[in-house]
Structures are given as C-alpha cells and as structure tokens.
Write an enzyme that holds these catalytic residues in place. Sequence first.
Site, PDB file in Angstrom:
ATOM      1  N   ARG A 148      -1.735 -30.815 -20.274  1.00  0.00           N
ATOM      2  CA  ARG A 148      -0.279 -30.977 -20.154  1.00  0.00           C
ATOM      3  C   ARG A 148       0.319 -30.862 -21.551  1.00  0.00           C
ATOM      4  NH1 ARG A 148       0.207 -36.258 -18.258  1.00  0.00           N
ATOM      5  NH2 ARG A 148      -0.214 -35.483 -16.168  1.00  0.00           N
TER       6      ARG A 148
ATOM      7  N   ARG B  68       4.808 -40.720 -23.732  1.00  0.00           N
ATOM      8  CA  ARG B  68       4.502 -39.359 -23.305  1.00  0.00           C
ATOM      9  C   ARG B  68       5.688 -38.414 -23.510  1.00  0.00           C
ATOM     10  NH1 ARG B  68       0.516 -40.210 -18.059  1.00  0.00           N
ATOM     11  NH2 ARG B  68      -0.930 -41.658 -19.079  1.00  0.00           N
TER      12      ARG B  68
ATOM     13  N   LYS C  59       0.423 -46.425 -20.127  1.00  0.00           N
ATOM     14  CA  LYS C  59       1.296 -45.277 -20.394  1.00  0.00           C
ATOM     15  C   LYS C  59       2.753 -45.721 -20.488  1.00  0.00           C
ATOM     16  CE  LYS C  59       1.449 -44.136 -15.452  1.00  0.00           C
ATOM     17  NZ  LYS C  59       1.103 -43.125 -14.432  1.00  0.00           N
TER      18      LYS C  59
ATOM     19  N   LYS D 105       6.877 -44.007 -20.675  1.00  0.00           N
ATOM     20  CA  LYS D 105       7.666 -42.798 -20.448  1.00  0.00           C
ATOM     21  C   LYS D 105       9.120 -43.018 -20.860  1.00  0.00           C
ATOM     22  CE  LYS D 105       4.686 -41.351 -16.632  1.00  0.00           C
ATOM     23  NZ  LYS D 105       4.605 -41.024 -15.177  1.00  0.00           N
TER      24      LYS D 105
ATOM     25  N   CYS E 102       3.509 -33.598  -5.701  1.00  0.00           N
ATOM     26  CA  CYS E 102       2.580 -33.595  -6.833  1.00  0.00           C
ATOM     27  C   CYS E 102       1.473 -32.574  -6.558  1.00  0.00           C
ATOM     28  CB  CYS E 102       2.003 -34.985  -7.050  1.00  0.00           C
ATOM     29  SG  CYS E 102       0.834 -35.503  -5.763  1.00  0.00           S
TER      30      CYS E 102
ATOM     31  N   CYS F 263      -6.672 -32.861  -8.509  1.00  0.00           N
ATOM     32  CA  CYS F 263      -6.462 -34.227  -8.984  1.00  0.00           C
ATOM     33  C   CYS F 263      -7.536 -35.153  -8.424  1.00  0.00           C
ATOM     34  CB  CYS F 263      -5.078 -34.731  -8.575  1.00  0.00           C
ATOM     35  SG  CYS F 263      -4.783 -36.440  -9.099  1.00  0.00           S
TER      36      CYS F 263
ATOM     37  N   CYS G  51      -1.268 -39.751  -3.779  1.00  0.00           N
ATOM     38  CA  CYS G  51      -1.721 -41.106  -4.060  1.00  0.00           C
ATOM     39  C   CYS G  51      -0.524 -41.921  -4.538  1.00  0.00           C
ATOM     40  CB  CYS G  51      -2.841 -41.102  -5.106  1.00  0.00           C
ATOM     41  SG  CYS G  51      -2.264 -40.958  -6.813  1.00  0.00           S
TER      42      CYS G  51
ATOM     43  N   CYS H 236       3.396 -39.703  -9.546  1.00  0.00           N
ATOM     44  CA  CYS H 236       3.666 -38.438 -10.225  1.00  0.00           C
ATOM     45  C   CYS H 236       4.789 -37.627  -9.579  1.00  0.00           C
ATOM     46  CB  CYS H 236       2.396 -37.604 -10.292  1.00  0.00           C
ATOM     47  SG  CYS H 236       1.095 -38.329 -11.308  1.00  0.00           S
TER      48      CYS H 236
END
Length: 574
Positions: A86, A156, A218, A220, A438, A444, A483, A487
């Site tokens: 990414r 990110r 993470k 964002k 996603c 994935c 899931c 995302c």
Amino acid sequence: MSNQDYKPNSKHDPAAKFADNERLKTESQHLRGTIETDLGDQLTGGFTKDNFQLIRFHGMYQQDDRDIRAERAKQKLEPLHNVMLRARMPGGIIKPEQWLAIDKFAEDKTSYGSIRLTTRQTFQFHGVLKPHIKEMHLTLHDVGIDSIATAGDVNRNVLCTTNPVESELHQEAYEWAAKISEHLLPKTRAYLEIWLNGERKDSTDLEPILGSTYLPRKFKTTVTIPPNNEVDVHANDLNFVAIAEEGKLVGFNVLVGGGLAMTHGDVNTYPRRADDFGFIPLEHTLAVAEHVVSVQRDWGNRVNRKNAKTKYTLDAFGIDAFKEEVENRAGVKFAPSRPFEFTHRGDRFGWVEGIDGKHHLTLFLQSGRILDYPDKPLKTGCRKIAEIHKGDFRMTANQNLIIAGVAEEDKAQIEQIAREHGLIDDTHTEQRKSSMACVAMPTCPLAMAEAERYLPDLVEKTEALLAKHEVPNDDIILRVVGCPNGCGRAMLAEVGLVGKGPGKYNVYLGGNREGTRVPKLYLENVGEETYLPALDELIGQWAAERNEQECFGDFVIRKGIVAEVKVSKTDFHA
C-alpha cells in the site's frame, strides 16, 4: 518500554503483561528486525514470524492466494506467499508519470496485473513475489513514491477531501495533509537501508513523536472540507475539518476518536463516532496533531490490542481528560467549534469545472480494481490517458479516480479514451455508485466471506429490489466487507454486510447519507436466502411510507426497525 510509560492514573492494569507486539517492536531495532536476512532466504516465499509483522510498518502485508491454498497443501507445498503493498500518497494525488510507472510494474511484476484503489485514498499492488519486492520499492522511489508507515502501529496515509472545484481551498487543505503526514512519519532509517540501499549509519533512531515502541495500534488521520464527508471522518482517529472564510482556510475543527473495527462476539469492541474537540487556527495544526498522537501513544492500551485504538482510550479516560492533556502538551486551548455541516459523502461523477477554469473528470471504478477485462480494458484506458494528460490524477476515498486539471481543448480526447475503454459507462446506476467493498477473498488473510467478488451480484439484486418497488433511481449506501476490521467502512453504511463465514454475514442497518451515524445489528450470521427477502420487505416499506427526501437509514431509525446508536459504548450492543 516499561509500564511506567503509562499515565500514573491509568485505567489499564499496570501489572498486566504487554501484548506480544510490544516485545516485537522493542526487539526490532527500530523496525529493521531480520527482514534483510529473510529477503535472501530462497527456501520460502514468506517472512518469519516477527518479520511477518514488521514488514507492515514498511507498507506491506504478507498474503497468499487462498483459492489455491488447499490444492498446494495436497501437493505438500507451502502457500503461495506474496506481499500486498500500500503506497503512501497523502491526499491521493498522483502524477501521470507516476501512474505510468505503477502501471508497468503491476503489469510486469505482480501476479494479478492490477492496480487496486483503496478506501485509504491510495493504490495497492497485490501478488508481489519475494524476488520482486526490493525492485518494487526502488521503482516507486524513482518516481517519488514510498510506502513508509502505511500499515503497522503508526499514523497511516493521511486522507484529504478531493475537491477539484474549489481549487485554492483544496490546495491549502492538501498541503496540510502532506505536512501532517511528513510530521508524523517514523524517523528510523530502516526503510531507507533495507529497500533503497541506504548506508547503515550509527544512529539512535530517536522517535520523538511515535516513541521507541511506536503506537499501541494503527492510527488514521484525515483533512476534510465540508460539506463533503467522502473520507468518512468517523472512521478515523484524528480529523481536521477545514473552516474557511471568504474561500481561504483559517483553521480546523478537530475531531478525535473515530474508528470502525470490532471483533465478532466481543462486546468490549465497537465502532465509534469521533468527538469534536473544538477549533484551532492553522498555526497550531502540527502541534495538535503531534500531541493527539503522543497522548494516544502514552495512554493507549498496550495489553489488549483489541482495545488499543484511540476510541477506546477516550472511553477509558474520558473525553475531557484526553482533550485537556492534548491542550497541556501542545500549549494550545481549543476554541469552541466553528459551524459546519456534512451533506453528502459520495463522489461527483462526470465532468465538473473548477473556479480556475480547469475541468475534472471523475471515473467510477467498481471496488477500485483497475484491470483489463474482456469488454472493459480499464487499465489500458488509464495508461493511455496518463500518456497525454497534463494535469494530475486524484484517487478518492471511495475507490474512484479523478482526471484533474484538464484544459478545455483536451476534454474531448480524454473523454473519448475513457469511453472507448469502459471508464465511462452511462449504464451504471446510482445504486452501483453508492456501493463499496473491501478486497476480501482470495488475498486478504482475515476475510471470512467474499466482498469485492460478491459486490457486483449483490448490487444487481439490490437494483432489482429498488425497481420492484418503483424507486429505480434511488439508492442506498451499501457496503460489504469480508471481516469486521473496518476496511470497507461498512459500519457507516445504511446497509452494511460484515462477513461472518462463507456466504454468511451480519447485516447492520441505520447509517445515514452524511456518514455521521453508526448502524446497528439487524440480522446475525445469515445468507442471501434470509437477508434479501428482509431487504425486499424493508425497501418496500421505505418506498411506500418514507417522508420526502428521507434516506433509507433515517427511515429504519424513525420506524423503530433498529434503534439509533447514539453512544457506541452503551448502545451498539444493547
């Protein structure tokens, strides 16, 4: 890192054992690990346990083709390991020459040959085998692109509203997105040394913002220009909502603590809206960004990663305490929020003209997958446009692409190429344009159910229901994900399907058009035979009983079909 790094009145148990990711980061030599050794190991296509995690800080995830996993196991072969990369593209802006470089690499050196635009306003390569990984980084570097900190426990890729019409305001907002991205990047030289042949230097690799063990989870960030909420601010830890006066940016309202990931069956996890901390003038932007991060760094849960995101830190310590700590560290007081309103969050397809006289063409790309299909050579079309385009491209947070900065005399040629290659398709309905998925299968490793490959069929069936109830030109914000990790932003949809198992989904209802409300569980672990008849009945009720201009999500809340989620911690699982 020791437990002393927690705030003294921490809500976390100071005697509890840290999550293993904390050990991994501590022992990683500032994200180096033994990645270089693994790169030279030709006996496996994958990376060892710690490096499997560490390459994420360098922008990559190890994956394999799950469609052939069982067959390879029968042949006593390891899974076909590869990586997904990414890129870091603050604000989603990419130049034509950069596009041509990524197009060629995708064609020549990836297993799938595609470019995949993501909800993080960037692109991904899928299916890069180990012998091509270093070449990939060098190729990107040659055209000014990297993948530093696009995954892992760091800040990110920073999103920014793609607003090509108000060009001056967008440029200012974009520049702040780029500054925030640079300011919050890891300072370690690990990426340079491993992927770009940088010389190893004696260095303390001090990380004054992220800390020696980086963030608990993470993080964002977005920069948003109302009234368009295309970046879905409530999906992000930190958001700067642009406040303009007479077309000039004067500051930001700061929203903190959004996030959508959760864990099936764990009532201590939930999606959450961001809280509005207040207004700051422009000169305090970087200080506030830094210290929202630093408070989360020090107060975030390093014991239980499922409760490590900023949203849980706010709920554990309290919004006021978190805000006060940011003010103390930054030396800034938040002023009362300036008025703003989100009215929509979709992309405007087709041509628009900016105030600078330039023209901008937004292309709908289902699920962001750019590939040459038998009847739609999308990838070739994008390449041909890049070969003649004098402006730039802008990747949107809805997986679409804007051909930006087109002069009047170049419009016809670009539109002709786009139409000839299926990049403009007038048959696309509003429902298709309002749907998103996603990646999920086959790449994935977290996916429990199909998403991207299922979306076209699901959209067709939803279109049929709208037509059946005589509202074919209306649409519902529909998102399907494999899931519950967030995302595809299904937990801000009017109808969100979250994968539970093969062919099975949890169905959530009640988000709104503006993206400011979390939906609530309506059906659990069901297949098409259950949720399509349920949607059929609900769409019929909506078509017959809605108020004027009432969206589907507002309707199901008003009618009590699901309860409104006002405070996620108490309402989401109630």
